[in-house]
Design a protein around this motif. Structure first.
Motif, short mmCIF file in Angstrom:
data_model
loop_
_atom_site.label_atom_id
_atom_site.label_comp_id
_atom_site.label_asym_id
_atom_site.label_seq_id
_atom_site.Cartn_x
_atom_site.Cartn_y
_atom_site.Cartn_z
N PRO A 6 32.41 53.12 55.34
CA PRO A 6 32.62 51.99 54.41
C PRO A 6 31.77 50.77 54.78
O PRO A 6 31.66 50.40 55.94
CB PRO A 6 34.12 51.70 54.55
N ASN A 7 31.15 50.20 53.76
CA ASN A 7 30.29 49.01 53.90
C ASN A 7 29.05 49.24 54.74
O ASN A 7 28.38 48.29 55.14
CB ASN A 7 31.08 47.82 54.48
N ALA A 8 28.73 50.51 55.03
CA ALA A 8 27.53 50.78 55.84
C ALA A 8 26.64 51.85 55.21
O ALA A 8 25.44 51.65 55.07
CB ALA A 8 27.93 51.19 57.25
N SER A 9 27.22 52.99 54.84
CA SER A 9 26.39 54.09 54.36
C SER A 9 27.15 55.04 53.45
O SER A 9 28.35 55.22 53.60
CB SER A 9 25.84 54.89 55.54
N GLU A 10 26.42 55.63 52.52
CA GLU A 10 26.95 56.72 51.72
C GLU A 10 26.55 58.02 52.40
O GLU A 10 25.41 58.19 52.83
CB GLU A 10 26.37 56.68 50.30
N PHE A 14 19.87 61.73 64.94
CA PHE A 14 19.73 60.38 65.48
C PHE A 14 21.06 59.64 65.48
O PHE A 14 21.65 59.43 64.42
CB PHE A 14 18.72 59.57 64.67
N ALA A 15 21.52 59.25 66.65
CA ALA A 15 22.65 58.33 66.75
C ALA A 15 22.13 56.93 66.40
O ALA A 15 21.11 56.49 66.95
CB ALA A 15 23.23 58.33 68.15
N ASN A 16 22.81 56.26 65.49
CA ASN A 16 22.37 54.96 65.01
C ASN A 16 22.94 53.85 65.91
O ASN A 16 24.07 53.42 65.73
CB ASN A 16 22.86 54.79 63.57
N VAL A 17 22.16 53.41 66.88
CA VAL A 17 22.62 52.40 67.85
C VAL A 17 22.09 51.03 67.43
O VAL A 17 20.92 50.73 67.61
CB VAL A 17 22.15 52.75 69.28
N LYS A 70 11.22 66.09 53.49
CA LYS A 70 12.18 66.57 54.50
C LYS A 70 13.32 65.58 54.68
O LYS A 70 13.20 64.39 54.34
CB LYS A 70 11.46 66.77 55.84
N VAL A 71 14.43 66.06 55.25
CA VAL A 71 15.60 65.22 55.50
C VAL A 71 15.70 64.91 56.99
O VAL A 71 15.61 65.81 57.83
CB VAL A 71 16.90 65.92 55.04
N MET A 72 15.85 63.63 57.32
CA MET A 72 16.03 63.19 58.70
C MET A 72 17.49 62.74 58.87
O MET A 72 17.95 61.85 58.17
CB MET A 72 15.07 62.04 59.03
N ALA A 73 18.21 63.39 59.79
CA ALA A 73 19.65 63.17 59.91
C ALA A 73 19.97 62.00 60.84
O ALA A 73 19.46 61.91 61.96
CB ALA A 73 20.31 64.43 60.45
N ILE A 74 20.87 61.11 60.35
CA ILE A 74 21.32 59.96 61.12
C ILE A 74 22.85 59.98 61.17
O ILE A 74 23.51 60.23 60.16
CB ILE A 74 20.87 58.63 60.47
N TYR A 75 23.42 59.71 62.34
CA TYR A 75 24.87 59.65 62.48
C TYR A 75 25.28 58.24 62.91
O TYR A 75 24.78 57.72 63.91
CB TYR A 75 25.38 60.68 63.50
N ASN A 76 26.18 57.63 62.14
CA ASN A 76 26.53 56.23 62.41
C ASN A 76 28.02 55.95 62.38
O ASN A 76 28.44 54.79 62.29
CB ASN A 76 25.83 55.31 61.41
N ASN A 77 28.85 57.00 62.49
CA ASN A 77 30.30 56.77 62.41
C ASN A 77 30.89 56.43 63.78
O ASN A 77 31.76 57.13 64.29
CB ASN A 77 30.99 57.97 61.78
N PHE A 78 30.35 55.36 64.37
CA PHE A 78 30.88 54.83 65.65
C PHE A 78 30.50 53.36 65.73
O PHE A 78 29.50 52.94 65.15
CB PHE A 78 30.34 55.63 66.85
N LYS A 79 31.31 52.60 66.46
CA LYS A 79 31.11 51.14 66.49
C LYS A 79 30.63 50.63 67.84
O LYS A 79 30.18 49.51 67.97
CB LYS A 79 32.43 50.44 66.16
#
Length: 215
Positions: free
Chosen positions: A39-43, A99-102, A59-68
């Motif tokens: 929520p409020n960050a990414s679809e 990619f972890a989104n830090v 191509k698709v580049m995967a990003i993971y951002n479900n952490f604070k």
């Protein structure tokens, strides 16, 4: 070495958004997208988007951002396991990079980085970190993690957010010159432009080795 232009977005890729990028900036060879809705960050990425992109030759580049926050070895492992779970759910092939989104305002420590790399080693995927090596604690945490475990330097790929030189069209992308940590690092990606005016995307250049690790 050839460098390859592409984009990333927090929004889902529709035909309209794809055509917006095509018409204003050029053809993206890859598109960075988030694996989950935050929520409020990414679809979150969908199978339909993957089809749209791949059928367009992107191509698709995967990003993971479900952490604070990015602190603690166990939390690093959990983040990697969650990223791998969602990549697997979306049928990303083995060997792809996650990619972890830090973000620069996150708390980050070396234990978390080692935890992410270690846990990713036991999945079929490769560890990556989107990071700001200038602002915030990532650079020190990364170099401290490397000092404790050399596998951090051999396994992890870094996608640098600095310097931000401004959005350009594909044919006017800058020469690959990202900011790097003060220690051994595979800095293979550079987000050089953020928040494009014409379409809601950021612009990137990556090297061929990273491009080969995308789906």
């Amino acid at each position: 070495m050839a460098y390859i232009w592409g984009v990333d977005s927090a929004q889902a890729v529709t035909k309209e958004l794809y055509n917006c990028v095509l018409n204003h900036y050029g053809k993206p060879k890859y598109w960075g997208r988030y694996l989950t809705t935050v929520p409020n960050a990414s679809e979150g990425l969908t199978p339909q988007e993957i089809d749209l992109l791949q059928n367009s030759g992107t191509k698709v580049m995967a990003i993971y951002n479900n952490f604070k926050e990015a602190t603690g070895y166990r939390k690093g492992r959990v983040t990697a396991q969650n990223a791998a779970f969602h990549a697997n759910r979306l049928k990303f092939p083995q060997g792809n990079i996650l990619f972890a989104n830090v973000e620069k305002f996150f708390d980050v420590d070396e234990e978390w980085i080692r935890g992410y790399v270690d846990a990713m080693y036991n999945t079929n995927y490769k560890p990556g970190f989107y990071n700001d090596p200038v602002n915030g604690p990532f650079q020190k945490a990364y170099c401290d993690a490397l000092a404790k475990d050399n596998r951090v330097g051999t396994q992890a790929v870094l996608w640098s957010a600095e310097p931000e030189t401004g959005v350009t069209k594909a044919r006017k992308a800058p020469k690959f010159n990202p900011q790097k940590p003060n220690c051994k690092a595979n800095v293979w990606g550079w987000q050089y432009g953020r928040d494009a005016e014409a379409c809601p995307i950021d612009t990137n250049v990556i090297n061929n080795r990273l491009y080969e690790m995308l789906w």
